[in-house]
Motif scaffolding. Structure first.
Motif, PDB file in Angstrom:
ATOM      1  N   LYS B  38      -4.027  -9.757   0.446  1.00  0.00           N
ATOM      2  CA  LYS B  38      -3.654  -8.579   1.231  1.00  0.00           C
ATOM      3  C   LYS B  38      -2.602  -8.953   2.277  1.00  0.00           C
ATOM      4  O   LYS B  38      -2.769  -9.937   3.003  1.00  0.00           O
ATOM      5  N   PHE B  39      -1.546  -8.164   2.342  1.00  0.00           N
ATOM      6  CA  PHE B  39      -0.514  -8.386   3.358  1.00  0.00           C
ATOM      7  C   PHE B  39      -1.013  -7.791   4.669  1.00  0.00           C
ATOM      8  O   PHE B  39      -1.649  -6.738   4.679  1.00  0.00           O
ATOM      9  N   LYS B  40      -0.718  -8.472   5.777  1.00  0.00           N
ATOM     10  CA  LYS B  40      -1.357  -8.075   7.038  1.00  0.00           C
ATOM     11  C   LYS B  40      -0.899  -6.717   7.576  1.00  0.00           C
ATOM     12  O   LYS B  40      -1.629  -6.048   8.276  1.00  0.00           O
ATOM     13  N   LYS B  41       0.309  -6.299   7.201  1.00  0.00           N
ATOM     14  CA  LYS B  41       0.818  -5.061   7.804  1.00  0.00           C
ATOM     15  C   LYS B  41       1.542  -4.240   6.742  1.00  0.00           C
ATOM     16  O   LYS B  41       2.320  -4.805   5.961  1.00  0.00           O
ATOM     17  N   TYR B  42       1.301  -2.929   6.729  1.00  0.00           N
ATOM     18  CA  TYR B  42       2.003  -2.089   5.769  1.00  0.00           C
ATOM     19  C   TYR B  42       3.478  -2.009   6.147  1.00  0.00           C
ATOM     20  O   TYR B  42       3.806  -1.755   7.310  1.00  0.00           O
ATOM     21  N   PRO B  43       4.369  -2.219   5.191  1.00  0.00           N
ATOM     22  CA  PRO B  43       5.793  -2.261   5.560  1.00  0.00           C
ATOM     23  C   PRO B  43       6.414  -0.897   5.855  1.00  0.00           C
ATOM     24  O   PRO B  43       7.487  -0.824   6.451  1.00  0.00           O
ATOM     25  N   GLY B  44       5.739   0.176   5.461  1.00  0.00           N
ATOM     26  CA  GLY B  44       6.288   1.522   5.695  1.00  0.00           C
ATOM     27  C   GLY B  44       5.618   2.201   6.880  1.00  0.00           C
ATOM     28  O   GLY B  44       4.976   1.567   7.704  1.00  0.00           O
ATOM     29  N   GLN B  45       5.780   3.543   6.916  1.00  0.00           N
ATOM     30  CA  GLN B  45       5.171   4.328   8.000  1.00  0.00           C
ATOM     31  C   GLN B  45       3.697   4.572   7.722  1.00  0.00           C
ATOM     32  O   GLN B  45       3.303   4.675   6.570  1.00  0.00           O
ATOM     33  N   LEU B  46       2.914   4.756   8.782  1.00  0.00           N
ATOM     34  CA  LEU B  46       1.500   5.128   8.625  1.00  0.00           C
ATOM     35  C   LEU B  46       1.281   6.499   9.250  1.00  0.00           C
ATOM     36  O   LEU B  46       1.990   6.884  10.191  1.00  0.00           O
ATOM     37  N   LYS B  47       0.322   7.241   8.693  1.00  0.00           N
ATOM     38  CA  LYS B  47      -0.013   8.540   9.270  1.00  0.00           C
ATOM     39  C   LYS B  47      -1.532   8.653   9.378  1.00  0.00           C
ATOM     40  O   LYS B  47      -2.252   7.988   8.604  1.00  0.00           O
ATOM     41  N   LEU B  49      -5.313   9.999   8.932  1.00  0.00           N
ATOM     42  CA  LEU B  49      -6.016  10.665   7.839  1.00  0.00           C
ATOM     43  C   LEU B  49      -6.562  11.996   8.341  1.00  0.00           C
ATOM     44  O   LEU B  49      -7.351  12.033   9.269  1.00  0.00           O
ATOM     45  N   GLY B  50      -6.109  13.079   7.742  1.00  0.00           N
ATOM     46  CA  GLY B  50      -6.557  14.408   8.160  1.00  0.00           C
ATOM     47  C   GLY B  50      -7.541  14.998   7.177  1.00  0.00           C
ATOM     48  O   GLY B  50      -8.391  14.292   6.632  1.00  0.00           O
ATOM     49  N   ASP B  51      -7.380  16.295   6.947  1.00  0.00           N
ATOM     50  CA  ASP B  51      -8.263  16.995   6.012  1.00  0.00           C
ATOM     51  C   ASP B  51      -7.823  16.650   4.583  1.00  0.00           C
ATOM     52  O   ASP B  51      -6.683  16.904   4.202  1.00  0.00           O
ATOM     53  N   ILE B  52      -8.719  16.093   3.823  1.00  0.00           N
ATOM     54  CA  ILE B  52      -8.357  15.662   2.470  1.00  0.00           C
ATOM     55  C   ILE B  52      -8.946  16.587   1.399  1.00  0.00           C
ATOM     56  O   ILE B  52      -8.836  16.312   0.213  1.00  0.00           O
ATOM     57  N   SER B  56      -4.667  17.954  -4.740  1.00  0.00           N
ATOM     58  CA  SER B  56      -3.365  17.284  -4.706  1.00  0.00           C
ATOM     59  C   SER B  56      -2.306  18.034  -5.516  1.00  0.00           C
ATOM     60  O   SER B  56      -2.619  18.674  -6.507  1.00  0.00           O
TER      61      SER B  56
END
Lengths: 325, 60
Positions: B38-47, B49-52, B56
């Motif tokens: 597992k890489f320690k940090k996601y390379p993109g943006q994070l948001k 978690l809302g209503d799921i 989809s």
């Protein structure tokens, strides 16, 4: 130092700082790293019929996740915005949702199962594996929706925690896999056979694309292969194509073509053949292969009627292939 | 050729064959799958978690 990823048959030899073809498995200082572990870009609760799975807990809700990335590059991909995305470009934001949180969310929304879907769970293998293991221990079922392009060892390891899978068999020719998907057919066939041998409930999807894989002889050969290798009870979904991504030059698949495909597969002896992505009355229902009576009536993803009694036909008592509770 | 030289050549040839055979066996053995870390940090943006609960838009 170069690193070879041995997850899928592409066996990418990855240079330092570079990723494999899937864009999410990266060589960092000579160590293979997965950058999407615990970071799904999509989490939704779908009807299980949307996967599509018609013989697995009908009418149930399924928590469905995906990260970005895919090891195939199908020119017709319906989800190309996420499957062909690069996490480093930052166009597709993700959620921080490690396996423990995923299981907690599944329980919170009272879903009996989790689907690893939308892109391909094979490229987020370690996240899928750890989540599936944890979910299995918590009594939650696991479902894969995949192209099945994976090597034998990781596939077998993952299958021990998988309850059901919808696996694409995109065509029955190597040419199609090579030219449309940048992949090969044989590993997919092996993955299907291994999943069947592992007693995972399998349903197969074939996306019928006009002029590319809709020849009656090809559809016949595909149906024969399924019957011979996976069994006549394996549900087969003929799904309609829509012009997307790099394949906008072809028309959408007509209902007539899908109905022809369904007839061919049933004539070849498959017991459960469905039509998807296009409204079809008969093609969405389940009929008893024994007495031919209607068992499950569907409209879109909704179950209108379910006459099954403990997984059997109420009229002739024939056992119907599936996981029903 | 002396007997000593002959024996040296014989041993050399034998070692080469053993080394070649073990290389072939190593190559022929099934690949051992090694998981990615597992890489320690996601390379993109994070948001957040809302209503799921909403269905989809993605296929599958």
């Amino acid at each position: 130092m170069k690193v070879q990823c041995e997850l899928c048959p592409k066996l990418c030899l990855i240079q330092p700082g570079q990723s494999g073809e899937c864009r999410v498995r990266i060589n960092i200082d000579g160590v293979l790293r997965t950058v999407v572990y615990g970071y799904p870009c999509s989490i939704h609760i779908d009807p299980v019929e949307k996967k599509p799975l018609f013989h697995f807990l009908p009418g149930s809700k399924i928590l469905s996740i995906a990260t970005v990335g895919c090891n195939l590059h199908c020119k017709n991909c319906q989800n190309w915005e996420i499957s062909q995305a690069n996490p480093e470009e930052g166009n597709i934001p993700a959620y921080n949702c490690p396996p423990e949180k995923l299981v907690a969310e599944t329980n919170k929304y009272q879903c009996p199962s989790i689907a690893y879907t939308y892109t391909d769970p094979i490229v987020y293998y370690e996240y899928t594996y750890d989540s599936a293991k944890l979910a299995h221990e918590a009594g939650i079922r696991n479902v894969l929706v995949t192209a099945g392009y994976i090597n034998e060892e990781p596939w077998k390891k993952l299958l021990q925690y998988v309850d059901a899978a919808n696996i694409d068999l995109k065509a029955i020719t190597e040419d199609f896999y090579r030219e449309v998907c940048s992949a090969t057919l044989k590993p997919v066939q092996n993955a299907l056979i291994l999943a069947k041998a592992s007693e995972v409930l399998i349903e197969v999807t074939n996306l019928v694309i006009p002029t590319l894989n809709d020849e009656p002889e090809q559809l016949r050969e595909l149906s024969r292969w399924i019957k011979m290798n996976l069994g006549a009870d394996t549900p087969l979904h003929f799904s309609g194509f829509y012009p997307r991504y790099q394949m906008r030059n072809l028309p959408a698949t007509s209902l007539r073509t899908l109905e022809k495909a369904r007839k061919i597969a049933m004539d070849e002896g498959l017991n459960y053949v469905y039509i998807g992505n296009v409204a079809s009355k008969e093609g969405q229902n389940t009929y008893c292969p024994g007495c031919k009576k209607l068992l499950i009536e569907r409209s879109g993803y909704t179950i209108l009627k379910n006459r099954l009694r403990f997984g059997r036909c109420p009229d002739c008592n024939k056992e119907i292939y599936g996981v029903w509770r | 050729m002396t007997r000593r030289k002959f024996i040296q050549k014989l041993i050399g040839a034998g070692l080469t064959i053993v080394a070649g055979a073990s290389w072939c066996l190593k190559k022929a053995a099934p690949r051992k799958f090694i998981i990615a870390i597992k890489f320690k940090k996601y390379p993109g943006q994070l948001k957040p978690l809302g209503d799921i609960s909403k269905q989809s838009k993605w296929s599958g």
